[in-house]
Write an enzyme that holds these catalytic residues in place. Structure first.
Site, PDB file in Angstrom:
ATOM      1  N   HIS A  15       1.965  -4.786  -1.210  1.00 23.64           N
ATOM      2  CA  HIS A  15       1.739  -3.662  -0.308  1.00 23.64           C
ATOM      3  C   HIS A  15       0.541  -3.948   0.572  1.00 23.64           C
ATOM      4  O   HIS A  15      -0.356  -4.703   0.194  1.00 23.64           O
ATOM      5  CB  HIS A  15       1.477  -2.380  -1.108  1.00 23.64           C
ATOM      6  CG  HIS A  15       2.640  -1.999  -1.963  1.00 23.64           C
ATOM      7  ND1 HIS A  15       3.772  -1.428  -1.452  1.00 23.64           N
ATOM      8  CD2 HIS A  15       2.865  -2.147  -3.283  1.00 23.64           C
ATOM      9  CE1 HIS A  15       4.638  -1.217  -2.432  1.00 23.64           C
ATOM     10  NE2 HIS A  15       4.115  -1.662  -3.562  1.00 23.64           N
ATOM     11  N   ALA A  16       0.491  -3.345   1.741  1.00 25.26           N
ATOM     12  CA  ALA A  16      -0.607  -3.396   2.703  1.00 25.26           C
ATOM     13  C   ALA A  16      -1.304  -4.757   2.795  1.00 25.26           C
ATOM     14  O   ALA A  16      -0.782  -5.680   3.398  1.00 25.26           O
ATOM     15  CB  ALA A  16      -1.594  -2.284   2.427  1.00 25.26           C
TER      16      ALA A  16
END
Length: 88
Positions: A15-16
């Site tokens: 994620h991110a």
């Protein structure tokens, strides 16, 4: 074309920030690269594609590369994942 299954073990999954590192690394290779999870396959060079898979810690994904440098691409991405994306 080659592929490799790999488990995501870093705390936040893909994620991110880790996904950004992943796509930057993927874009450093000229071959085509995909990530497959369950029945979905996305371009590993696309941040939105990678994030859309919702890859969390403990999940197994398949990396697929096709073209010049495919072995180096799979190994480089595997090393990045196994290194925990340099997370502390």
């Amino acid at each position: 074309m080659i592929s490799r299954d790999i488990m995501i073990n870093n705390a936040s999954g893909l994620h991110a920030r880790p996904a950004t590192f992943f796509i930057q690394k993927a874009n450093s290779y000229s071959c085509s690269i995909w990530i497959e999870k369950d029945d979905r396959k996305v371009n590993a060079k696309s941040l939105l594609g990678v994030l859309s898979l919702g890859i969390a810690r403990g999940m197994t994904i398949t990396l697929i590369a096709d073209g010049a440098g495919e072995e180096a691409a799979i190994q480089g991405l595997t090393d990045l994942i196994n290194g925990g994306f340099a997370e502390i």
